[in-house]
Motif scaffolding. Structure first.
Motif, PDB file in Angstrom:
ATOM      1  N   SER A  61      -3.409 -10.822   4.703  1.00  0.00           N
ATOM      2  CA  SER A  61      -3.456 -10.152   5.795  1.00  0.00           C
ATOM      3  C   SER A  61      -1.983  -9.431   6.119  1.00  0.00           C
ATOM      4  CB  SER A  61      -3.876 -10.930   7.013  1.00  0.00           C
ATOM      5  OG  SER A  61      -2.837 -11.962   7.437  1.00  0.00           O
ATOM      6  N   GLN A  74     -10.449   1.597   7.152  1.00  0.00           N
ATOM      7  CA  GLN A  74      -9.900   1.632   5.760  1.00  0.00           C
ATOM      8  C   GLN A  74      -8.901   0.447   5.172  1.00  0.00           C
ATOM      9  OE1 GLN A  74      -8.293   5.614   7.479  1.00  0.00           O
ATOM     10  NE2 GLN A  74      -8.215   6.123   5.385  1.00  0.00           N
ATOM     11  N   LEU A  75      -8.510  -0.432   5.956  1.00  0.00           N
ATOM     12  CA  LEU A  75      -7.801  -1.650   5.657  1.00  0.00           C
ATOM     13  C   LEU A  75      -8.988  -2.781   5.484  1.00  0.00           C
ATOM     14  CD1 LEU A  75      -4.870  -1.089   7.772  1.00  0.00           C
ATOM     15  CD2 LEU A  75      -5.254  -0.483   5.541  1.00  0.00           C
ATOM     16  N   GLY A 125       0.745  -1.265  -0.190  1.00  0.00           N
ATOM     17  CA  GLY A 125       0.200  -0.024   0.100  1.00  0.00           C
ATOM     18  C   GLY A 125       0.820   1.366   0.142  1.00  0.00           C
ATOM     19  N   VAL A 159      -8.150   0.281   0.972  1.00  0.00           N
ATOM     20  CA  VAL A 159      -7.396  -0.510   0.405  1.00  0.00           C
ATOM     21  C   VAL A 159      -8.226  -1.997   0.709  1.00  0.00           C
ATOM     22  CG1 VAL A 159      -5.295   0.664   0.398  1.00  0.00           C
ATOM     23  CG2 VAL A 159      -5.680  -1.099   2.223  1.00  0.00           C
ATOM     24  N   LYS A 198      -9.229   1.682  11.228  1.00  0.00           N
ATOM     25  CA  LYS A 198      -9.278   0.175  10.918  1.00  0.00           C
ATOM     26  C   LYS A 198     -10.398  -0.171   9.845  1.00  0.00           C
ATOM     27  CE  LYS A 198     -12.913  -1.585  14.066  1.00  0.00           C
ATOM     28  NZ  LYS A 198     -13.121  -2.372  15.053  1.00  0.00           N
ATOM     29  N   ASP A 232      -7.369  -6.088   0.234  1.00  0.00           N
ATOM     30  CA  ASP A 232      -6.426  -7.140  -0.230  1.00  0.00           C
ATOM     31  C   ASP A 232      -6.833  -8.644   0.457  1.00  0.00           C
ATOM     32  OD1 ASP A 232      -3.256  -6.740  -1.252  1.00  0.00           O
ATOM     33  OD2 ASP A 232      -3.743  -8.652  -0.422  1.00  0.00           O
ATOM     34  N   LEU A 249      -1.628  -5.860   4.768  1.00  0.00           N
ATOM     35  CA  LEU A 249      -2.361  -4.792   5.580  1.00  0.00           C
ATOM     36  C   LEU A 249      -1.795  -4.638   6.982  1.00  0.00           C
ATOM     37  CD1 LEU A 249      -5.963  -6.185   4.606  1.00  0.00           C
ATOM     38  CD2 LEU A 249      -4.652  -4.430   3.679  1.00  0.00           C
ATOM     39  N   ILE A 280       1.092  -2.226   6.495  1.00  0.00           N
ATOM     40  CA  ILE A 280       0.437  -0.790   6.297  1.00  0.00           C
ATOM     41  C   ILE A 280       0.271  -0.223   7.751  1.00  0.00           C
ATOM     42  CG2 ILE A 280      -1.405   0.631   5.565  1.00  0.00           C
ATOM     43  CD1 ILE A 280      -1.672  -1.133   3.248  1.00  0.00           C
ATOM     44  N   LYS A 281      -0.377  -0.938   8.635  1.00  0.00           N
ATOM     45  CA  LYS A 281      -0.802  -0.599   9.964  1.00  0.00           C
ATOM     46  C   LYS A 281       0.607  -0.405  10.879  1.00  0.00           C
ATOM     47  CE  LYS A 281      -4.780  -3.442  10.966  1.00  0.00           C
ATOM     48  NZ  LYS A 281      -5.262  -4.893  11.706  1.00  0.00           N
TER      49      LYS A 281
END
Length: 193
Positions: A71, A88-89, A50, A66, A86, A68, A74, A77-78
């Motif tokens: 996991s 947003q993912l 991302g 996003v 949360k 996907d 993601l 990204i976090k």
């Protein structure tokens, strides 16, 4: 080979992510830089780690999402952006995703799905976009084969695939691709009909 969530999770866990350049690529960055309305809803499918998402967040876009299959990206990204909402993912199969967006950014997702799903991709993009919505980003330009991912394609194939649902505003060889993808990427902007 099944290109399911287990397949992609395994690729991330084993660091078999040759498509990952570790940052946003120039064509997508330049496209984002000209976007003025920071309130639009943006989706990045098959977002991986991302970097496009991260760039948008740092530029002040708030309604960015996003999705996907895996996991691990993601979670990555976090780690990089810890104060995210949360929602947003999204960990999901793209083809099961609901919602409406003004812009969908394509970056190495289309080439990762099996070619027999390409018509489904077009229909799903159509259903996810708001009226006057845009699909923009990069598509690979090299001969289509079953030896992927990535799976290739050509301008002619893409026009034939998308023209029923989208007005093709722009579809040309990206002049500013990263070195390893030079002359193998097409930058595009498609407008929902």
């Amino acid at each position: 080979m099944k290109l399911n969530s287990d397949y992609w999770e395994d690729r991330y866990q084993n660091n078999e992510i040759g498509w990952n350049v570790g940052k946003i690529t120039t064509p997508i960055k330049n496209y984002i830089d000209q976007l003025k309305d920071k309130t639009i809803r943006i989706l990045i499918p098959g977002a991986g780690n991302g970097y496009e998402f991260e760039y948008l967040i740092h530029k002040g876009f708030k309604n960015v999402f996003v999705v996907d299959f895996a996991s691990t990206p993601l979670e990555n990204i976090k780690i990089r952006i810890p104060n995210l909402d949360k929602n947003q993912l999204i960990l999901s199969d793209f083809f099961e995703l609901e919602g409406k967006y003004d812009l969908i950014i394509e970056q190495t997702f289309f080439c990762a799905i099996k070619p027999n799903l390409r018509e489904n991709y077009v229909h799903k993009m159509n259903s996810l976009l708001n009226p006057k919505g845009k699909l923009a980003g990069l598509l690979f330009q090299f001969p289509l084969s079953e030896n992927g991912p990535p799976f290739g394609g050509s301008i002619q194939e893409y026009k034939k695939l998308f023209e029923a649902d989208f007005k093709i505003k722009y579809l040309e060889i990206a002049y500013n691709s990263i070195k390893s993808r030079k002359d193998n990427e097409l930058f595009f902007i498609f407008l929902l009909k």
